[in-house]
Design an enzyme around this catalytic site. Structure first.
Site, short mmCIF file in Angstrom:
data_model
loop_
_atom_site.label_atom_id
_atom_site.label_comp_id
_atom_site.label_asym_id
_atom_site.label_seq_id
_atom_site.Cartn_x
_atom_site.Cartn_y
_atom_site.Cartn_z
CD GLU A 103 -1.96 0.95 3.12
OE1 GLU A 103 -3.08 1.89 3.44
OE2 GLU A 103 -2.30 0.37 3.82
CG ASP A 211 16.06 -0.61 12.48
OD1 ASP A 211 17.20 0.17 12.98
OD2 ASP A 211 16.57 -0.15 10.96
#
Length: 303
Positions: A103, A211
């Site tokens: 998306e 992260d």
């Protein structure tokens, strides 16, 4: 759309997959980001959907499988905003390489950092979708990467042991540095293999982005913060904050997060451990002053 390497033109495998799955593509264009290892682009469907496509010259198994499965694990919690993954795979046109279709998020709005903190707490409190993590194990169904560094995720039922072996121990081994190795062995000895850092708290597997720094989250035009480019695994929720030194969260974020997940005893000491993992990784990736940062953090665990 890209003068060096074209993505998403006629005959493109991503366009073919979308077309085969009912989307009529009416336009393509440049994406806002890219890297040295991937070509990126956007596709527009007649029905209104917009897709973000990344392509790379290596097979999907090594390039996009970890990212796709990680994003889906985050997406399935229905908490923080995550780009939906439609498909990933190898090219089928006789050329080497692979691609991933996601998306395309509409970025550029303004988001509440307090609400972002709440959403991240909801992510960490969500029941994991993977059987092993539901049963209390730590890891992920496959190894992935943290930056460009391999990140092993084999399942273990002891969090301290997982972080000792799969995280810090792994990075110290990659460094091939005797001083770091000797210091790490001293830390292991004086913390009983890290177990003393987790006394009197219960550690449950949470779904982690893995992260999370300022380059991996951004505000969408609908006002919700989105996170992307993960290194997902199931681990202690506090491990999420190992990159806080370059995440720019601020006090409002922490107010939101702590409204659902209060700070546990010993958090400040464990925060040193979790930051050390990322500083070691940065040293292994970039060298330089990260060595001294990592060394100092490991030393601080002896205090």
């Amino acid at each position: 759309y890209d003068g060096r390497r074209r993505c998403c033109g006629g005959g493109d495998p991503a366009v073919k997959w979308l077309t085969d799955n009912g989307f009529e593509i009416i336009g393509s264009g440049a994406a806002a980001s890219g890297s040295g290892w991937a070509t990126t682009g956007k596709l527009q469907a007649k029905s209104g959907e917009q897709f973000f496509v990344k392509q790379a010259p290596k097979p999907a198994e090594s390039m996009f499988k970890g990212e796709a499965i990680g994003l889906r694990a985050l997406y399935d919690t229905s908490t923080v905003r995550i780009p939906k993954v439609y498909h990933y795979g190898d090219r089928t046109d006789g050329r080497d390489g692979s691609y991933i279709i996601m998306e395309s998020l509409q970025m550029g709005g303004r988001s509440s950092m307090y609400d972002f903190g709440v959403d991240m707490a909801k992510l960490h409190l969500a029941t994991p979708t993977v059987k092993e993590a539901k049963e209390g194990m730590f890891g992920f169904p496959l190894d992935n990467t943290i930056g460009a560094t391999p990140q092993p995720n084999g399942w273990m039922d002891d969090w301290a042991e997982f972080f000792r072996v799969r995280r810090i121990g792994h990075q110290v081994k990659l460094s091939r540095d005797k001083k770091l190795r000797d210091l790490w062995e001293q830390v292991e000895k004086e913390t009983d293999g890290l177990k003393s850092l987790f006394k009197d708290i219960e550690v449950k597997p949470s779904t982690l982005h893995g992260d999370l720094w300022s380059g991996n989250y951004a505000s969408t035009k609908d006002g919700q913060m989105a996170i992307f480019d993960p290194a997902v695994y199931y681990g202690h929720h506090e491990a999420e904050w190992g990159m806080s030194w370059c995440a720019s969260f601020g006090s409002e974020f922490w107010k939101g997060y702590r409204s659902l997940i209060p700070e546990d005893p010993g958090f400040r000491k464990r925060a040193i451990l979790y930051e050390a993992y990322h500083k070691l990784n940065h040293y292994n990736l970039f060298g330089g002053g990260y060595y001294y940062d990592a060394y100092s953090l490991l030393e601080a665990l002896l205090d």
